[in-house]
Design a protein around this motif. Structure first.
Motif, PDB file in Angstrom:
ATOM      1  N   LYS A 152     -36.918   8.736  58.570  1.00 14.88           N
ATOM      2  CA  LYS A 152     -38.112   8.299  57.849  1.00 14.88           C
ATOM      3  C   LYS A 152     -39.354   9.053  58.313  1.00 14.88           C
ATOM      4  O   LYS A 152     -40.154   9.536  57.493  1.00 14.88           O
ATOM      5  CB  LYS A 152     -38.314   6.788  58.049  1.00 14.88           C
ATOM      6  CG  LYS A 152     -39.626   6.244  57.505  1.00 14.88           C
ATOM      7  CD  LYS A 152     -39.784   4.773  57.854  1.00 14.88           C
ATOM      8  CE  LYS A 152     -41.157   4.258  57.453  1.00 14.88           C
ATOM      9  NZ  LYS A 152     -41.340   2.838  57.834  1.00 14.88           N
ATOM     10  N   GLU A 153     -39.521   9.196  59.623  1.00 17.21           N
ATOM     11  CA  GLU A 153     -40.706   9.858  60.167  1.00 17.21           C
ATOM     12  C   GLU A 153     -40.758  11.327  59.762  1.00 17.21           C
ATOM     13  O   GLU A 153     -41.833  11.864  59.452  1.00 17.21           O
ATOM     14  CB  GLU A 153     -40.742   9.735  61.694  1.00 17.21           C
ATOM     15  CG  GLU A 153     -40.888   8.319  62.226  1.00 17.21           C
ATOM     16  CD  GLU A 153     -39.609   7.499  62.126  1.00 17.21           C
ATOM     17  OE1 GLU A 153     -38.532   8.110  61.874  1.00 17.21           O
ATOM     18  OE2 GLU A 153     -39.682   6.257  62.275  1.00 17.21           O
ATOM     19  N   GLU A 179     -41.570  11.591  56.056  1.00 15.89           N
ATOM     20  CA  GLU A 179     -42.961  11.193  55.861  1.00 15.89           C
ATOM     21  C   GLU A 179     -43.908  12.311  56.304  1.00 15.89           C
ATOM     22  O   GLU A 179     -44.926  12.570  55.656  1.00 15.89           O
ATOM     23  CB  GLU A 179     -43.238   9.916  56.657  1.00 15.89           C
ATOM     24  CG  GLU A 179     -44.551   9.245  56.310  1.00 15.89           C
ATOM     25  CD  GLU A 179     -44.700   7.912  57.004  1.00 15.89           C
ATOM     26  OE1 GLU A 179     -45.828   7.393  57.020  1.00 15.89           O
ATOM     27  OE2 GLU A 179     -43.693   7.400  57.538  1.00 15.89           O
ATOM     28  N   LYS A 180     -43.559  12.998  57.377  1.00 19.48           N
ATOM     29  CA  LYS A 180     -44.363  14.109  57.887  1.00 19.48           C
ATOM     30  C   LYS A 180     -44.458  15.237  56.861  1.00 19.48           C
ATOM     31  O   LYS A 180     -45.476  15.923  56.756  1.00 19.48           O
ATOM     32  CB  LYS A 180     -43.753  14.624  59.192  1.00 19.48           C
ATOM     33  CG  LYS A 180     -44.485  15.804  59.802  1.00 19.48           C
ATOM     34  CD  LYS A 180     -43.783  16.265  61.066  1.00 19.48           C
ATOM     35  CE  LYS A 180     -44.467  17.499  61.654  1.00 19.48           C
ATOM     36  NZ  LYS A 180     -43.760  17.972  62.878  1.00 19.48           N
ATOM     37  N   ASP A 240     -44.379  14.804  53.620  1.00 22.65           N
ATOM     38  CA  ASP A 240     -44.887  14.224  52.365  1.00 22.65           C
ATOM     39  C   ASP A 240     -43.795  14.006  51.318  1.00 22.65           C
ATOM     40  O   ASP A 240     -44.052  14.091  50.114  1.00 22.65           O
ATOM     41  CB  ASP A 240     -45.988  15.115  51.767  1.00 22.65           C
ATOM     42  CG  ASP A 240     -47.219  15.186  52.659  1.00 22.65           C
ATOM     43  OD1 ASP A 240     -47.528  14.174  53.310  1.00 22.65           O
ATOM     44  OD2 ASP A 240     -47.859  16.253  52.712  1.00 22.65           O
ATOM     45  N   PHE A 261     -42.471  11.243  50.596  1.00 21.46           N
ATOM     46  CA  PHE A 261     -42.689   9.959  49.940  1.00 21.46           C
ATOM     47  C   PHE A 261     -44.017   9.911  49.180  1.00 21.46           C
ATOM     48  O   PHE A 261     -44.322   8.896  48.548  1.00 21.46           O
ATOM     49  CB  PHE A 261     -42.650   8.824  50.965  1.00 21.46           C
ATOM     50  CG  PHE A 261     -41.342   8.723  51.707  1.00 21.46           C
ATOM     51  CD1 PHE A 261     -40.145   8.947  51.046  1.00 21.46           C
ATOM     52  CD2 PHE A 261     -41.307   8.414  53.062  1.00 21.46           C
ATOM     53  CE1 PHE A 261     -38.931   8.864  51.714  1.00 21.46           C
ATOM     54  CE2 PHE A 261     -40.100   8.327  53.744  1.00 21.46           C
ATOM     55  CZ  PHE A 261     -38.906   8.555  53.066  1.00 21.46           C
ATOM     56  N   ALA A 314     -38.445   4.822  51.375  1.00 23.76           N
ATOM     57  CA  ALA A 314     -39.311   5.193  50.249  1.00 23.76           C
ATOM     58  C   ALA A 314     -39.904   3.952  49.590  1.00 23.76           C
ATOM     59  O   ALA A 314     -41.083   3.927  49.229  1.00 23.76           O
ATOM     60  CB  ALA A 314     -38.517   6.017  49.235  1.00 23.76           C
ATOM     61  N   LYS A 321     -42.669   2.639  51.599  1.00 24.76           N
ATOM     62  CA  LYS A 321     -43.894   3.445  51.486  1.00 24.76           C
ATOM     63  C   LYS A 321     -44.544   3.301  50.112  1.00 24.76           C
ATOM     64  O   LYS A 321     -45.577   3.919  49.842  1.00 24.76           O
ATOM     65  CB  LYS A 321     -43.585   4.914  51.762  1.00 24.76           C
ATOM     66  CG  LYS A 321     -43.106   5.201  53.175  1.00 24.76           C
ATOM     67  CD  LYS A 321     -44.123   4.771  54.232  1.00 24.76           C
ATOM     68  CE  LYS A 321     -45.405   5.550  54.142  1.00 24.76           C
ATOM     69  NZ  LYS A 321     -46.356   5.164  55.195  1.00 24.76           N
TER      70      LYS A 321
END
Length: 311
Positions: free
Chosen positions: A154-155, A158-159, A161, A163, A185, A188
């Protein structure tokens, strides 16, 4: 003395010609803005052959003389020159430049194929794959960006972008990874999340979270059954020219408008309307509502026009 009168009559006749079109066309204000309505009025003013014929008939039956006939023909010629120019100045088709963005998590023959098939005018596509994965990369970067990531955590996503999009498709070779990515997702706030899953446990888990579950096995079985029972329907599902399309109804101007009164169907047929959890078989008295999802079929040209007016 006749010539000065004619020169005065010319602008007055042109004004009457414009007003005679503006008033009946004003009914289009129900669906269009003021500029578009006026533009349509000016376009209808350009009626050269009709005015010439009417002037000739009026002169023949003695209603007007040669001078007035000439004035009417001159007005018709001027309107044919001026009206298209005014239409061009007033009518500005505003194209929605906002494309939907899609993140494909996992690169394989399915995600690559889907990414290539998506309309580039409607979608911006990004693909994410793990660096160590051995995939066929030939030519893919030219079509759409492929982002290499160390893992599908997830991290990490997310880093990069992954999501920050409208749609996330989790389609890796591991359904547990797909489930974790899909749930992340959803957490987020991604509008739509699709994930590949085959086991009943993961399907149930994703269904409860509001994830749209994809199953190769179930899709293949359904397609096979359709090919046996309804071959024409199955063919329509895979034929680009006769495919089914989903169009969202997001335009307040058409809220409450019955399908029989909707002016933009063209070569399109509404097969189904999904309203929240309700599935509606459409008919002429069915009224459109904000948030409706229309399942339509027809030529790509008319489907895109319908999408333009409604979305």
């Amino acid at each position: 003395m006749a010539e000065p009168v004619v020169w005065v009559m010319i602008p007055l006749l042109f004004l009457v010609l414009v007003v005679s079109k503006v008033i009946p066309v004003s009914v289009l204000r129900v669906w269009y803005d003021m500029k578009t309505t006026l533009a349509a009025s000016f376009l209808l003013v350009s009626t050269l052959s009709l005015v010439i014929a009417a002037a000739a008939i009026a002169k023949r039956i003695g209603m007007i003389d040669e001078t007035m006939e000439g004035a009417l023909i001159l007005v018709a010629v001027l309107s044919s020159i001026v009206a298209p120019i005014l239409f061009k100045k007033l009518f500005v088709r505003v194209k929605d430049e906002r494309k939907k963005t899609v993140s494909f998590i996992g690169v394989n023959q399915f995600t690559l194929g889907a990414a290539r098939e998506l309309d580039v005018d409607q979608y911006n596509v990004r693909l994410f794959h793990i660096q160590r994965e051995n995939i066929e990369r030939a030519g893919t970067d030219v079509v759409f960006p492929v982002v290499e990531v160390p893992d599908y955590m997830k991290e990490t996503l997310e880093k990069h972008d992954a999501f920050a999009v409208d749609i996330v498709v989790a389609w890796t070779g591991n359904e547990q990874v797909n489930a974790e990515v899909a749930l992340a997702a959803k957490e987020k706030g991604v509008q739509r999340v699709l994930a590949l899953a085959e086991s009943s446990r993961e399907i149930h888990r994703l269904d409860e979270a509001g994830v749209e579950v994809l199953s190769v096995l179930r899709s293949s079985i359904s397609m096979l059954r359709a090919s046996i029972e309804s071959p024409r329907v199955a063919k329509m599902m895979v034929n680009k020219d006769t495919a089914l399309h989903e169009v969202m109804m997001n335009t307040p101007a058409y809220h409450g408008v019955m399908l029989r009164q909707f002016p933009f169907m063209g070569d399109c047929i509404i097969v189904r309307i999904f309203r929240e959890n309700e599935s509606i078989v459409p008919h002429g008295d069915t009224a459109l509502q904000m948030g409706d999802r229309l399942i339509v079929t027809g030529s790509n040209e008319y489907v895109e026009q319908l999408r333009h007016w409604l979305e």
